[in-house]
Design a protein around this motif. Sequence first.
Motif, short mmCIF file in Angstrom:
data_model
loop_
_atom_site.label_atom_id
_atom_site.label_comp_id
_atom_site.label_asym_id
_atom_site.label_seq_id
_atom_site.Cartn_x
_atom_site.Cartn_y
_atom_site.Cartn_z
N ILE A 174 0.85 -1.18 0.00
CA ILE A 174 0.00 0.00 0.00
C ILE A 174 0.89 1.24 0.00
CG2 ILE A 174 -1.72 1.26 1.34
CD1 ILE A 174 -2.62 -1.41 2.50
N ASN A 193 -16.77 7.22 0.89
CA ASN A 193 -16.20 6.33 1.90
C ASN A 193 -15.50 7.08 3.02
OD1 ASN A 193 -17.09 4.00 0.61
ND2 ASN A 193 -15.24 3.81 -0.63
N LEU A 194 -15.21 8.36 2.81
CA LEU A 194 -14.60 9.17 3.87
C LEU A 194 -15.63 9.81 4.79
CD1 LEU A 194 -11.81 11.09 1.89
CD2 LEU A 194 -11.49 9.16 3.45
N ASP A 221 -18.58 10.32 7.52
CA ASP A 221 -19.02 9.64 8.73
C ASP A 221 -20.55 9.61 8.78
OD1 ASP A 221 -19.83 12.18 9.45
OD2 ASP A 221 -18.33 12.44 11.04
N ILE A 264 -3.78 8.58 10.69
CA ILE A 264 -3.20 7.30 11.11
C ILE A 264 -3.32 6.25 10.01
CG2 ILE A 264 -5.32 6.37 12.13
CD1 ILE A 264 -1.76 6.02 13.59
N GLU A 265 -4.27 6.41 9.09
CA GLU A 265 -4.49 5.42 8.03
C GLU A 265 -3.64 5.66 6.80
OE1 GLU A 265 -8.66 5.44 7.23
OE2 GLU A 265 -9.22 4.51 9.15
N GLN A 266 -2.86 6.73 6.79
CA GLN A 266 -2.05 7.05 5.61
C GLN A 266 -0.74 6.28 5.64
OE1 GLN A 266 -3.93 8.63 3.46
NE2 GLN A 266 -5.37 8.63 5.20
N SER A 267 -0.51 5.49 4.61
CA SER A 267 0.62 4.57 4.61
C SER A 267 1.97 5.27 4.59
CB SER A 267 0.52 3.65 3.39
OG SER A 267 0.54 4.40 2.19
N ASP A 309 -8.14 14.32 11.07
CA ASP A 309 -8.27 13.59 12.34
C ASP A 309 -6.93 12.96 12.72
OD1 ASP A 309 -9.02 12.11 14.50
OD2 ASP A 309 -10.63 11.01 13.50
N TYR A 358 -10.73 12.74 7.39
CA TYR A 358 -9.48 12.21 6.83
C TYR A 358 -8.59 11.79 7.99
CZ TYR A 358 -5.33 12.02 3.79
OH TYR A 358 -4.22 11.61 3.08
N LYS A 359 -8.39 10.49 8.16
CA LYS A 359 -7.65 9.94 9.29
C LYS A 359 -6.16 9.83 8.95
CE LYS A 359 -11.59 7.24 11.05
NZ LYS A 359 -11.76 8.02 12.30
#
Length: 422
Positions: free
Chosen positions: A111, A313-314, A316, A326-329, A359, A323-324
């Motif tokens: 990813i 999908n982003l 809530d 922590i989820e960014q690779s 976020d 936009y999180k």
Amino acid sequence: MRYRPTTYFKNHNCAVYDNVLRPYNLTNKRLIPEVINGLKRLHFKFGHKKIVIDLAGVEKVFPYPAVPVAGYIHYFKEKLGVDFEFINVPTYLRKIHFLSPDDITKTTTGIGTNFLDRVWLFHSSDDVHSLVNGFLASIRKSTTVEDGILQACEWGLNEIMDNVIQHSTEDTGFIMGQVLKDSQILKVSIFDYGQGIFQSLRNTAYRPRNASDAISLSVQEGVTRDKKIGQGNGMWGLYNIINLNDGALQIISGKGGLNFINRKKETESYQNIIMLNQHKQSTAINFDIKLSNPISMKEALGGYEPIDMFIENLEDDFDRIVYKIIEQSSGTGTRQSGFRIKNELINIYKSAKKPVIIDFEGVGIIASSFADELIGKLISELGLFQFQAAFPMKNMNPTVQAIVQRSVSQRLAQNLNTNANI
């Protein structure tokens, strides 16, 4: 006495001697017939089962002609059993997998891979889905684009790659995308060595007279080989997108071609182009999209506006875009990561036309360079009040908050000093 190889032929873009084929560049479309003729001569006429590809001097590469050339080499290797040796290979050609196109189902890349500047194989609708998502993510993070561009890219990539799967009669397609940063142009080439557009349409009610006629038909609304398979909107939609964007479209299949540049359409007939043989006439779809020119997808598709599933999908439960981080690779430790995330946030905001919440939940610490590139530069570019309205932030722990505050203060102070010295 010095040995001099027997030269079979030499053209403007390619030379062939002994069992060696040497292309001079990978930017000129005229290279393609020279390469295919060279491969056919070496294998079929002179009986070589091993062919050397000498890539000395090749520095600049465009998706077209690189993708069709890579596709032909793949065909001779996988279908005809020809052994290839590559010599004098520039680093960039290895990097883009020109020697051996990357298979999305077998790749070891994870990813966050940059899907641009790489020749890819695809075989199925699942492959298309993965590749399109990868291309869009790479475009979003590499540069900022105007309204409608990402939807247009998604539409065009999905439709043309699906055409390969549905109509080419081959199980393999090839694709490469490239963003030219200086000119803000996305260049894409999609290729297959299948039956070609003329062969696909010749026994339908449309009865094209030749390859050029078949290509002209293919960009008309509703034209398809079989209505049970598709509605014939893909090429028509891409043609409209290019027209509205003032981009460029080139379709070459068999002995026919269509060029659409500067909103002018010209069909061409060729005596010698990209055909392998009568049953494998091959098709190359090449298009340029100007990333700085907005596109109305509703206008391009005759009143239909596709849903942006990435944005959906982003959202809530309260229809807010979150936009999180922590989820960014790419993580939070480098300036480059901050640059890529900043580009993506701006592109999301332009597409959604509403605030994007940044976020930081779960993020323990960030690099100062990351904070400066992402937050400091956004505030510098937008201004504090517009930034707060467009990109509200939440869930920062005290450490992250302190790093962001310091980076923003330093960035604003630098701006003040720069303005004072003007």
